[in-house]
Design an enzyme around this catalytic site. Structure first.
Site, PDB file in Angstrom:
ATOM      1  N   LYS A 153       9.921 -31.544 -24.870  1.00  0.00           N
ATOM      2  CA  LYS A 153      11.393 -30.688 -25.071  1.00  0.00           C
ATOM      3  C   LYS A 153      12.168 -30.675 -23.887  1.00  0.00           C
ATOM      4  O   LYS A 153      13.298 -31.238 -23.795  1.00  0.00           O
ATOM      5  CB  LYS A 153      11.622 -29.367 -25.807  1.00  0.00           C
ATOM      6  CG  LYS A 153      11.360 -28.863 -26.947  1.00  0.00           C
ATOM      7  CD  LYS A 153      11.752 -28.062 -27.439  1.00  0.00           C
ATOM      8  CE  LYS A 153      10.574 -26.883 -28.030  1.00  0.00           C
ATOM      9  NZ  LYS A 153       9.010 -27.874 -27.544  1.00  0.00           N
ATOM     10  N   ILE A 154      11.261 -30.334 -22.736  1.00  0.00           N
ATOM     11  CA  ILE A 154      11.687 -30.582 -21.376  1.00  0.00           C
ATOM     12  C   ILE A 154      12.175 -31.400 -20.829  1.00  0.00           C
ATOM     13  O   ILE A 154      12.360 -32.071 -20.141  1.00  0.00           O
ATOM     14  CB  ILE A 154      11.722 -29.302 -20.881  1.00  0.00           C
ATOM     15  CG1 ILE A 154      11.576 -27.849 -21.264  1.00  0.00           C
ATOM     16  CG2 ILE A 154      11.542 -29.144 -19.302  1.00  0.00           C
ATOM     17  CD1 ILE A 154      11.080 -26.533 -20.824  1.00  0.00           C
ATOM     18  N   THR A 232       8.270 -26.820 -12.281  1.00  0.00           N
ATOM     19  CA  THR A 232       9.027 -25.367 -12.983  1.00  0.00           C
ATOM     20  C   THR A 232       8.634 -25.546 -14.298  1.00  0.00           C
ATOM     21  O   THR A 232       8.802 -24.949 -15.115  1.00  0.00           O
ATOM     22  CB  THR A 232      10.188 -25.935 -13.582  1.00  0.00           C
ATOM     23  OG1 THR A 232       9.906 -27.495 -14.305  1.00  0.00           O
ATOM     24  CG2 THR A 232      11.087 -26.851 -11.873  1.00  0.00           C
ATOM     25  N   ARG A 234       3.839 -24.236 -15.171  1.00  0.00           N
ATOM     26  CA  ARG A 234       2.849 -22.973 -14.618  1.00  0.00           C
ATOM     27  C   ARG A 234       2.591 -22.754 -13.189  1.00  0.00           C
ATOM     28  O   ARG A 234       2.268 -24.212 -13.163  1.00  0.00           O
ATOM     29  CB  ARG A 234       2.299 -23.047 -16.207  1.00  0.00           C
ATOM     30  CG  ARG A 234       2.668 -22.034 -17.114  1.00  0.00           C
ATOM     31  CD  ARG A 234       3.143 -20.534 -17.552  1.00  0.00           C
ATOM     32  NE  ARG A 234       4.065 -20.158 -18.691  1.00  0.00           N
ATOM     33  CZ  ARG A 234       5.539 -20.257 -18.845  1.00  0.00           C
ATOM     34  NH1 ARG A 234       6.178 -20.773 -18.039  1.00  0.00           N
ATOM     35  NH2 ARG A 234       5.621 -20.251 -19.868  1.00  0.00           N
ATOM     36  N   ASP A 258       9.353 -23.441  -8.977  1.00  0.00           N
ATOM     37  CA  ASP A 258       9.117 -22.037  -9.522  1.00  0.00           C
ATOM     38  C   ASP A 258       8.736 -21.250 -10.209  1.00  0.00           C
ATOM     39  O   ASP A 258       9.183 -20.071 -11.236  1.00  0.00           O
ATOM     40  CB  ASP A 258      10.489 -22.766 -10.594  1.00  0.00           C
ATOM     41  CG  ASP A 258      11.184 -21.968 -11.286  1.00  0.00           C
ATOM     42  OD1 ASP A 258      11.961 -20.762 -10.589  1.00  0.00           O
ATOM     43  OD2 ASP A 258      11.490 -21.610 -12.425  1.00  0.00           O
ATOM     44  N   GLU A 263       1.843 -15.267  -9.334  1.00  0.00           N
ATOM     45  CA  GLU A 263       3.600 -14.991  -9.489  1.00  0.00           C
ATOM     46  C   GLU A 263       3.098 -13.575  -9.876  1.00  0.00           C
ATOM     47  O   GLU A 263       4.148 -12.845  -9.581  1.00  0.00           O
ATOM     48  CB  GLU A 263       4.769 -15.741  -9.636  1.00  0.00           C
ATOM     49  CG  GLU A 263       4.081 -16.382 -11.177  1.00  0.00           C
ATOM     50  CD  GLU A 263       5.116 -17.051 -11.839  1.00  0.00           C
ATOM     51  OE1 GLU A 263       5.536 -18.232 -11.600  1.00  0.00           O
ATOM     52  OE2 GLU A 263       5.672 -16.732 -12.886  1.00  0.00           O
ATOM     53  N   HIS A 295      10.877 -18.573 -10.567  1.00  0.00           N
ATOM     54  CA  HIS A 295      11.081 -18.294 -11.980  1.00  0.00           C
ATOM     55  C   HIS A 295      11.915 -18.355 -12.815  1.00  0.00           C
ATOM     56  O   HIS A 295      12.513 -17.971 -13.755  1.00  0.00           O
ATOM     57  CB  HIS A 295       9.705 -17.536 -12.508  1.00  0.00           C
ATOM     58  CG  HIS A 295       8.710 -18.254 -13.863  1.00  0.00           C
ATOM     59  ND1 HIS A 295       7.698 -17.928 -14.157  1.00  0.00           N
ATOM     60  CD2 HIS A 295       9.625 -18.845 -15.026  1.00  0.00           C
ATOM     61  CE1 HIS A 295       7.327 -18.596 -14.868  1.00  0.00           C
ATOM     62  NE2 HIS A 295       8.685 -19.571 -15.745  1.00  0.00           N
ATOM     63  N   GLN A 296      13.035 -18.824 -12.314  1.00  0.00           N
ATOM     64  CA  GLN A 296      13.596 -18.825 -12.751  1.00  0.00           C
ATOM     65  C   GLN A 296      14.690 -20.208 -13.698  1.00  0.00           C
ATOM     66  O   GLN A 296      16.650 -19.504 -14.020  1.00  0.00           O
ATOM     67  CB  GLN A 296      15.449 -18.422 -11.798  1.00  0.00           C
ATOM     68  CG  GLN A 296      15.642 -19.512 -10.118  1.00  0.00           C
ATOM     69  CD  GLN A 296      16.687 -19.176  -9.540  1.00  0.00           C
ATOM     70  OE1 GLN A 296      16.299 -18.265  -8.688  1.00  0.00           O
ATOM     71  NE2 GLN A 296      18.050 -19.199  -9.558  1.00  0.00           N
ATOM     72  N   ALA A 297      13.538 -20.667 -13.640  1.00  0.00           N
ATOM     73  CA  ALA A 297      14.277 -22.076 -14.294  1.00  0.00           C
ATOM     74  C   ALA A 297      15.170 -22.057 -15.287  1.00  0.00           C
ATOM     75  O   ALA A 297      16.036 -22.295 -16.403  1.00  0.00           O
ATOM     76  CB  ALA A 297      13.417 -23.304 -14.868  1.00  0.00           C
TER      77      ALA A 297
HETATM   78  P1  NAD Z   1       6.795 -28.718 -24.622  1.00  0.00           P
HETATM   79  O1  NAD Z   1       5.812 -27.570 -25.847  1.00  0.00           O
HETATM   80  O2  NAD Z   1       8.235 -29.060 -25.962  1.00  0.00           O
HETATM   81  O3  NAD Z   1       5.917 -29.525 -24.228  1.00  0.00           O
HETATM   82  C1  NAD Z   1       4.963 -30.659 -23.857  1.00  0.00           C
HETATM   83  C2  NAD Z   1       4.415 -31.561 -23.478  1.00  0.00           C
HETATM   84  O4  NAD Z   1       3.221 -31.448 -22.452  1.00  0.00           O
HETATM   85  C3  NAD Z   1       4.107 -31.631 -25.284  1.00  0.00           C
HETATM   86  O5  NAD Z   1       4.528 -33.743 -25.550  1.00  0.00           O
HETATM   87  C4  NAD Z   1       2.423 -31.812 -25.771  1.00  0.00           C
HETATM   88  O6  NAD Z   1       2.252 -32.919 -25.859  1.00  0.00           O
HETATM   89  C5  NAD Z   1       2.607 -32.034 -23.590  1.00  0.00           C
HETATM   90  N1  NAD Z   1       1.297 -31.457 -23.610  1.00  0.00           N
HETATM   91  C6  NAD Z   1      -0.169 -30.827 -24.158  1.00  0.00           C
HETATM   92  N2  NAD Z   1      -1.386 -31.170 -23.151  1.00  0.00           N
HETATM   93  C7  NAD Z   1      -1.564 -31.582 -22.391  1.00  0.00           C
HETATM   94  C8  NAD Z   1      -2.568 -32.674 -21.471  1.00  0.00           C
HETATM   95  N3  NAD Z   1      -3.509 -31.779 -20.883  1.00  0.00           N
HETATM   96  N4  NAD Z   1      -1.460 -33.197 -20.173  1.00  0.00           N
HETATM   97  C9  NAD Z   1      -0.060 -33.603 -20.807  1.00  0.00           C
HETATM   98  N5  NAD Z   1       0.739 -32.626 -21.652  1.00  0.00           N
HETATM   99  C10 NAD Z   1       0.185 -32.536 -22.622  1.00  0.00           C
HETATM  100  O7  NAD Z   1       6.896 -27.380 -24.642  1.00  0.00           O
HETATM  101  P2  NAD Z   1       8.349 -27.577 -23.404  1.00  0.00           P
HETATM  102  O8  NAD Z   1       9.622 -26.575 -24.201  1.00  0.00           O
HETATM  103  O9  NAD Z   1       8.440 -29.196 -22.994  1.00  0.00           O
HETATM  104  O10 NAD Z   1       8.165 -26.786 -21.724  1.00  0.00           O
HETATM  105  C11 NAD Z   1       6.938 -26.945 -21.243  1.00  0.00           C
HETATM  106  C12 NAD Z   1       6.789 -25.597 -19.999  1.00  0.00           C
HETATM  107  O11 NAD Z   1       7.431 -25.455 -19.482  1.00  0.00           O
HETATM  108  C13 NAD Z   1       5.723 -24.655 -20.828  1.00  0.00           C
HETATM  109  O12 NAD Z   1       4.710 -24.759 -21.510  1.00  0.00           O
HETATM  110  C14 NAD Z   1       6.584 -23.647 -19.514  1.00  0.00           C
HETATM  111  O13 NAD Z   1       4.753 -23.651 -19.200  1.00  0.00           O
HETATM  112  C15 NAD Z   1       6.977 -24.649 -19.139  1.00  0.00           C
HETATM  113  N6  NAD Z   1       8.571 -23.572 -18.973  1.00  0.00           N
HETATM  114  C16 NAD Z   1       9.039 -23.247 -17.632  1.00  0.00           C
HETATM  115  C17 NAD Z   1      10.095 -22.649 -17.710  1.00  0.00           C
HETATM  116  C18 NAD Z   1      11.166 -21.324 -16.720  1.00  0.00           C
HETATM  117  O14 NAD Z   1      11.371 -20.727 -16.607  1.00  0.00           O
HETATM  118  N7  NAD Z   1      10.061 -21.886 -15.082  1.00  0.00           N
HETATM  119  C19 NAD Z   1      10.957 -22.252 -18.634  1.00  0.00           C
HETATM  120  C20 NAD Z   1      10.154 -23.004 -19.904  1.00  0.00           C
HETATM  121  C21 NAD Z   1       9.644 -23.369 -19.867  1.00  0.00           C
END
Ligand code: NAD
Length: 334
Positions: A153-154, A232, A234, A258, A263, A295-297
């Site tokens: 998604k992101i 942004t 983990r 981020d 952390e 971690h504010q994204a």
């Molecule tokens: P998502 O599940 O929609 O997308 C994650 C993608 O990573 C998927 O397409 C998946 O197939 C892929 N993936 C899984 N294992 C993998 C690997 N070994 N190598 C490469 N790609 C791989 O998740 P999302 O909503 O897009 O979120 C992504 C990440 O963002 C989350 O896991 C979370 O850690 C992080 N996040 C950070 C914040 C923040 O405030 N900084 C907020 C929300 C999420």
């Protein structure tokens, strides 16, 4: 239903109060994080609500179960802070799979632009009426290649934003998204090709055993000189010691973080009056080409609303049916 809400911040409360009241759910807010030392606070509650830096290991899970807590409602998407293998069959765990991919993707671009156009430096200089431009030369994003690791998604929203800037995208995902690769400006590639061909690398995959320290010394060696690393997702996706070495050797041109592996005891708190024990983080923050946010994204009004709404709906669904469609693991499964 009574829920113990850990790591509570002032900005969490308005939307949780609103949706909680509508659904007959009472939240008791604890500022402390949930961990081995604080788990007894959850006694007498139906469930606990936790965020990214609470630690839900086997000890905490056992104490929660002993104390009659039936579910763990994560108010985030990632669940790397929960020992899911151990939790499975013992306690229900729900999460908020999506609340605003735009919040995180837009923050990622904000960090990138701040860094490469030296906005963080210019802001401080002009407040001191220093209008010199010396040292502020940046580079155009247009025509550059961005490596996007994780096109969920992101990652997908970030790809869209980068395309808006006229960048080319090299993407890597364990499970590539259908229809994203256009064979031209957006292409899936193996990780090594992404490392070698990207001017900027942005991480958007989850933290798993497989992705732990995916940006390490070996990976950095494969990158272009001057590469900009954006994380942004983990903290532990990046080996911070290797990152620091890469910055010191000038191989890495800039880093925007981020998230940070260590952390949990620092981020979200005012540590300005304390001596920072973490030498790696202190050294990273001291670098002119490193930007760290706490971690504010995720932190937008829209995301906070969506987080509270989905978390409360998860609890309501569980209360009514004994199940939840956003369940990560379940008490009844083995
Ligand atoms: P998502 O599940 O929609 O997308 C994650 C993608 O990573 C998927 O397409 C998946 O197939 C892929 N993936 C899984 N294992 C993998 C690997 N070994 N190598 C490469 N790609 C791989 O998740 P999302 O909503 O897009 O979120 C992504 C990440 O963002 C989350 O896991 C979370 O850690 C992080 N996040 C950070 C914040 C923040 O405030 N900084 C907020 C929300 C999420």
């Amino acid at each position: 239903m009574k829920i113990a809400f850990f790591d509570a911040k002032s900005y969490d409360k308005p939307s949780f109060e609103k949706y909680g009241e509508e659904s007959g759910i009472t939240f008791k807010y604890f500022e402390t994080k949930l961990n081995e030392d604080t788990v007894e606070l959850a006694k007498g509650y139906d469930g606990v609500c936790v965020f990214v830096n609470d630690t839900i290991n086997s000890y905490v899970i056992d104490r929660l179960c002993e104390n009659g807590v039936r579910f763990l409602a994560l108010r985030c998407a990632g669940f790397n802070n929960v020992d899911i293998k151990y939790a499975n069959g013992k306690i229900h765990v729900f999460r908020v799979p999506a609340y605003s991919p735009y919040a995180v993707a837009e923050h990622t671009m904000a960090l990138l632009l701040t860094s490469i156009r030296r906005i963080h430096k210019a802001y401080i200089r002009s407040r001191d009426f220093n209008f010199s431009l010396s040292g502020f030369t940046g580079f155009d994003l247009h025509g550059k290649t961005v490596g996007v690791v994780g096109t969920g998604k992101i990652g997908k929203v970030f790809v869209d934003i980068c395309r808006g800037f006229g960048m080319n995208v090299l993407a890597y995902d364990k499970f590539p998204a259908e229809g994203l690769d256009n064979g031209d400006t957006i292409r899936y590639a193996e990780l090594d090709e992404l490392f070698a061909g990207s001017d900027i690398i942005s991480l958007h995959c989850p933290l798993t055993d497989e992705t732990h320290h995916m940006i390490n010394a070996k990976a950095i060696e494969k990158c272009k000189k001057g590469v900009v690393i954006l994380n942004t997702s983990r903290g532990a996706l990046v080996d911070a010691v290797a990152l620091l070495e890469g910055i010191k050797s000038r191989k890495i041109g800039a880093a925007c973080l981020d998230v940070y592996e260590e952390e949990a005891d620092l981020f979200y708190e005012d540590n300005s009056g304390h001596i920072l024990d973490d030498d790696i983080l202190a050294r990273l923050i001291s670098m002119p080409n490193v930007i760290v946010t706490s971690h504010q994204a995720f932190l937008t009004e829209e995301a906070l609303e969506n987080i509270a709404h989905t978390t409360v709906m998860n609890i309501v669904e569980f209360a009514e049916t004994g199940q939840c469609s956003n369940e990560v693991c379940c008490r009844n499964k083995q």
